[in-house]
Write a protein that holds these residues in place. Structure first.
Motif, short mmCIF file in Angstrom:
data_model
loop_
_atom_site.label_atom_id
_atom_site.label_comp_id
_atom_site.label_asym_id
_atom_site.label_seq_id
_atom_site.Cartn_x
_atom_site.Cartn_y
_atom_site.Cartn_z
N UNK A 18 1.05 -1.16 0.05
CA UNK A 18 -0.10 0.14 -0.07
C UNK A 18 0.79 1.15 -0.08
N UNK A 21 2.66 1.77 -3.25
CA UNK A 21 1.60 2.24 -4.26
C UNK A 21 1.61 3.49 -4.32
N UNK A 42 4.77 -9.52 -6.91
CA UNK A 42 4.07 -8.46 -7.85
C UNK A 42 2.91 -7.92 -7.18
N UNK A 43 2.97 -6.45 -7.37
CA UNK A 43 2.11 -5.55 -6.70
C UNK A 43 0.99 -5.28 -7.92
N UNK A 44 -0.09 -5.73 -7.67
CA UNK A 44 -1.36 -5.57 -9.00
C UNK A 44 -1.46 -3.98 -9.19
N UNK A 45 -1.48 -3.47 -10.20
CA UNK A 45 -1.66 -2.16 -10.68
C UNK A 45 -0.61 -1.09 -10.38
N UNK A 47 2.16 -0.86 -12.14
CA UNK A 47 2.60 -0.17 -13.39
C UNK A 47 1.76 0.98 -13.63
N UNK A 48 0.44 1.03 -13.22
CA UNK A 48 -0.41 2.28 -13.44
C UNK A 48 0.08 3.36 -12.26
N UNK A 62 4.37 -10.67 -31.53
CA UNK A 62 3.58 -10.73 -32.70
C UNK A 62 4.26 -10.85 -34.20
N UNK A 101 1.46 -29.61 -37.36
CA UNK A 101 2.08 -29.62 -36.07
C UNK A 101 3.38 -29.04 -35.79
N UNK A 104 2.62 -25.08 -36.46
CA UNK A 104 2.28 -24.51 -35.12
C UNK A 104 3.38 -24.36 -34.06
N UNK A 105 4.11 -25.56 -34.04
CA UNK A 105 5.11 -25.38 -32.94
C UNK A 105 6.37 -24.43 -33.35
#
Lengths: 179, 411
Positions: A18, A21, A42-45, A47-48, A62, A101, A104-105
């Protein structure tokens, strides 16, 4: 700018998720850019709270996934269809289902290897030494303490003001780091 | 982040005049109209067609309810926290399973002869399978599946509802939480066995010479995919009816979207695995399945499924932005549910008329009965769903992991 010549940055310790954050939000709002937070889990959020931009990683992955996919189906078609044509199981030389196969791999492999090494590069790894390792307190970052470090190269950096900011945000310890 | 700041949702009852409150009525109308038309035909000369339409509808909707049960079993066993805010919608899905035991009766006692050629045909291959595909044993197995699913579904629903009213009685609540987890760990085994055998007995045996060892997994994949699409839509419907408008956030929809996306890949993986081994080995009893689906118009669905049930939703749901946008995610969920029905139609329908009297080449000829059967069975499901949802709070308000779910965030 009141920086000392052998100053790398400032390290601040916080007691719980807390606190860090809230502290990250304050450092973000103060306009700092050359800084980072280190937490034992990891502390959620966070990054925000730190105002981090979306990572470039998905786009790199991608691209390489599409490349690997295209490369492998073309390679298989060439190898099985013309370079080394053998009839297997009475199937035509160009048998798309049989290619799937490996196709895909290969897509997965190109994506994963790209993700793994791009992650290293984007994070500046491998990095055998870091100025924070000089701090005794920082050893508990893998246990139960939370840290923010602001680098002296940040345009906003001012030793006293930065220290005051981190302190004001609830730090239980503020240290100067040497390179 | 501090748990003292977490505010529990208060809009957790179905508002009386909302769309959600009208689900029982809406589902009831669909059920009466759909089932009336379908089962009415089942007593006329169109009996065979009507029963195949009914089986298709039954299996399509059952898959959704079974998918919900599967999610619950995994969720409790792994002590997952993220989804507690949407779990009551899932529990309600699984709690409809006893109704499927009733909905199964026309298959077992009205259309058994028309649906399953092994019930009256004899040949050398069927003689070898006669010990397994014996009517008495088949009925016994069917009762076991329906009993296991009903018991698990109702237990998970009623235990969760019981927790709601326990208030500060944390000892009793924690006892129930641990009990549920133990039941779920064993339930996964029962679920896997009964679902696989159920798919074999009710769907695979439509084409009794054919066999595929991955068929049970195929049905599971289809079901859990359809379930995630369904629960995503149901959550959206609930929110637009004024239920848990702030408690369910973009983060939860993002996760539901990830599951729709992930199980789309899983379905394609299983479907292709089934296809490629049969294609490669090229054994007549096995290729029969794809042979009948490569002629008479079925080939369009056979080629269409990989594209429309995999490539299109895969590329569509790949982006994080789509999963975090409710309208776009809703479109993907509707699409997935429609394709799920096409998939089940493709599994069931080519067998109609392929055996016995009136034998003909199976060709794709959609009937009005297919549609009425689907809305009929889905109507029953929706009606029961609506009734069960209205009876209780729409969230497991007393669950120990509710706080974790309320502040859930993705990276």
């Amino acid at each position: 700018m009141s920086t000392k010549s052998n100053l790398w940055g400032v390290l601040a310790q916080y007691e719980n998720p807390h606190a860090i954050y809230k502290a990250c939000e304050q450092v973000r709002d103060a306009g700092y850019e050359q800084w980072d937070a280190c937490v034992p889990f990891p502390v959620h959020g966070l990054d925000k709270a730190m105002g981090l931009k979306a990572s470039k990683l998905p786009w790199i992955v991608l691209t390489m996934g599409i490349f690997g996919s295209a490369f492998m189906v073309l390679f298989e078609s060439w190898a099985m269809g013309s370079a080394y044509p053998i009839i297997v199981g009475g199937k035509p030389l160009f048998s798309l289902p049989a290619f799937v196969p490996v196709w895909y791999e290969a897509t997965v492999l190109f994506s994963c290897v790209t993700a793994f090494f791009s992650n290293w590069i984007l994070n500046g790894l491998p990095r055998p030494h870091h100025p924070a390792f000089g701090s005794k307190a920082f050893e508990r970052v893998t246990d139960d303490k939370f840290f923010i470090m602001v680098e002296a190269t940040d345009p906003k950096f001012d030793l006293e003001k930065t220290k005051a900011l981190l302190q004001g945000a609830g730090a239980t310890l503020v240290e100067e780091l040497e390179p | 982040m501090s748990h003292s700041e977490i505010k529990k949702p208060e809009d957790i009852t179905v508002p009386p005049s909302s769309f959600l409150a009208k689900l029982p009525m809406l589902g009831g109308i669909l059920a009466v109209a759909g089932l009336g038309a379908t089962l009415g035909s089942a007593f006329g000369e169109n009996k065979g067609r009507a029963m195949f339409a009914y089986l298709f509808a039954f299996e399509s909707v059952l898959a959704i309810a079974l998918g919900g049960l599967g999610w619950l079993l995994l969720d409790h066993t792994t002590r997952a926290g993220w989804g507690v805010v949407v779990r009551r919608f899932v529990e309600t899905t699984a709690a409809t399973l006893p109704v499927f035991a009733l909905l199964w009766l026309p298959i077992g006692f009205l259309g058994f002869h028309e649906l399953y050629p092994w019930s009256h045909e004899h040949d050398a291959i069927l003689a070898k399978k006669a010990w397994f595909l014996a009517p008495g044993l088949w009925y016994a197995r069917s009762f076991i599946y329906l009993a296991v699913w009903s018991a698990l579904g109702w237990f998970l629903y009623s235990t969760s509802v019981k927790q709601d009213s326990l208030g500060d009685n944390h000892a009793e609540r924690d006892r129930l939480v641990h009990l549920v987890r133990k039941v779920c760990a064993g339930g996964i085994f029962l679920y896997g066995v009964t679902l696989s055998f159920g798919a074999v007995d009710w769907l695979m045996s439509l084409q009794p010479h054919w066999y595929s060892t991955i068929f049970g997994v195929y049905y599971f994949a289809a079901g859990i995919l359809a379930f995630f699409a369904f629960v995503t839509l149901m959550t959206m419907v609930a929110q637009s009816s004024g239920v848990m408008k702030t408690a369910i956030t973009t983060e939860h929809f993002h996760d539901l979207g990830k599951f729709v996306f992930g199980y789309t890949i899983f379905w394609a993986y299983i479907a292709f695995s089934q296809f490629v081994l049969i294609w490669y080995a090229n054994i007549p009893e096995e290729t029969e399945f794809f042979m009948v689906r490569m002629e008479g118009g079925w080939q369009y669905i056979s080629y269409g499924l990989p594209v429309l049930h995999f490539f299109v939703p895969f590329l569509y749901l790949l982006s994080r932005k789509v999963k975090r946008n409710r309208t776009l995610l809703g479109v993907g969920a509707v699409w997935t549910l429609v394709m799920h029905c096409v998939d089940l139609y493709w599994l069931v329908m080519p067998n109609y008329g392929a055996h016995g009297e009136g034998h003909h080449e199976p060709h794709l000829s959609p009937s009005f009965l297919d549609f009425t059967a689907l809305i009929g069975v889905f109507g029953v499901f929706l009606a029961v769903y609506g009734v069960l949802l209205k009876r209780n709070k729409t969230v497991a308000i007393n669950d120990p992991r509710l706080d974790e779910s309320l502040v859930h965030e993705n990276y």
